[in-house]
Write an enzyme that holds these catalytic residues in place. Structure first.
Site, PDB file in Angstrom:
ATOM      1  N   HIS A   1       0.924  -1.202   0.068  1.00 49.55           N
ATOM      2  CA  HIS A   1       0.041  -0.140  -0.200  1.00 49.55           C
ATOM      3  C   HIS A   1       0.642   1.358  -0.039  1.00 49.55           C
ATOM      4  O   HIS A   1       0.468   2.428  -0.214  1.00 49.55           O
ATOM      5  CB  HIS A   1      -0.837   0.129   1.086  1.00 49.55           C
TER       6      HIS A   1
ATOM      7  N   ASP B   1      -7.188  -2.029   0.141  1.00 50.64           N
ATOM      8  CA  ASP B   1      -6.366  -2.902   0.963  1.00 50.64           C
ATOM      9  C   ASP B   1      -6.925  -4.442   1.273  1.00 50.64           C
ATOM     10  O   ASP B   1      -8.010  -4.073   1.993  1.00 50.64           O
ATOM     11  CB  ASP B   1      -5.682  -2.070   2.125  1.00 50.64           C
TER      12      ASP B   1
END
Length: 306
Positions: free
Chosen positions: A98, A228
């Protein structure tokens, strides 16, 4: 919602504390993301994978692990996402960890400024990712992209969008949060970002949460979703490096995605932190693809437009 989508593979785990997210793009392809999107009536362009530096897997220096490599991968991501937006395609960034959200969202923010469009980020994650070099317990830069976008971080990442900060508090809603470091907790509170943590979802329900998160949208808004995979409870999605129990179950997550789809405004997407090395028979990749299918409007029934 654009009818042409571009898949951009970003195979790196330089921002993470565990190796393996670099295999995420291929796992999503194996799970049939291209065929699923084509089945939804979309024209899919797989742009292949970006090529950047290897993961040196070293310890933190001045609060950052792999800063030089993280900057390079984010610049590559920024340039690829921005290019697809400019040609009228919806970029779907297949991560990778991420930390790449800094580059991807910097590109979207740049594009929105040029097009005079408002930007709304829906950040689906177990973590707020609002650490800095001063407060991070690990130095892992996948815990820092939101802080960078908000103007706190290395100069190269903070300035990547061409404007500092790339985002303001009004631009982002975080959903599913349930793991926040001590310093980060106070810093994000001071920043004024709207965070719908799991306690909020438990008390108010996913429907109310999403109604609040999507409040105020209109046709002049570019809606970006940063998904995510650790947003999902690890009981249904074990293939991530930073599992945190107590996340949304399958139906809660699917409702979240369906309500985003109902807006018809999603124009860019990140899918990150899928780690096939920690998965079971590509289960997490398959569930991620199912969730993305809901993001693109899969419904059980034909529903009246609101």
């Amino acid at each position: 919602m654009p009818k042409k989508v571009s898949l951009i593979g970003v195979p790196t785990d330089v921002g993470a504390g565990h190796r393996g997210a670099s295999m995420g793009p291929e796992a999503l392809r194996v799970a049939g993301i291209t065929q699923m999107l084509e089945g939804m009536g979309l024209e899919v362009y797989d742009m292949g994978n970006l090529h950047g530096p290897a993961n040196p897997f070293t310890t933190a220096v001045n609060g950052y692990r792999h800063l030089e490599e993280v900057v390079q991968w984010n610049q590559l991501t920024h340039d690829a996402v921005y290019s697809e937006l400019k040609r009228g395609h919806m970029p779907i960034m297949l991560g990778g960890d991420h930390c790449l959200g800094a580059g991807s969202i910097s590109a979207v923010a740049r594009y929105c400024r040029e097009q005079n469009k408002e930007l709304r980020i829906i950040w689906l994650d177990a973590h707020t990712d609002f650490n800095t070099a001063e407060i991070t317990p690990s130095g892992n830069m996948h815990g820092m992209p939101v802080a960078c976008l908000y103007g706190h971080g290395p100069k190269a990442l903070v300035e990547m969008s061409g404007h500092v900060p790339a985002l303001e508090a009004k631009n982002i809603r975080q959903i599913g949060i349930r793991s926040v470091d001590e310093g980060e907790k106070h810093f994000i509170h001071e920043a004024g970002i709207q965070v719908f943590d799991m306690r909020y979802i438990d008390e108010m329900g996913m429907r109310h949460t999403m109604e609040k998160a999507l409040e105020g949208l209109h046709d002049g808004v570019h809606l970006h979703v940063s998904f995510d995979v650790d947003f999902l409870d690890p009981e249904i999605a074990p293939g991530v490096g930073t599992t945190v129990r107590g996340g949304p179950n399958y139906r809660e997550a699917q409702l979240c995605m369906e309500m985003i789809a109902d807006t018809g405004l999603m124009a860019s997407l990140d899918i990150v932190e899928l780690n096939p090395a920690l998965d079971v028979r590509n289960l997490t990749a398959n569930i991620a693809v199912e969730m993305v299918q809901s993001l693109f409007g899969k419904n059980t029934l034909v529903r009246p437009q609101k």
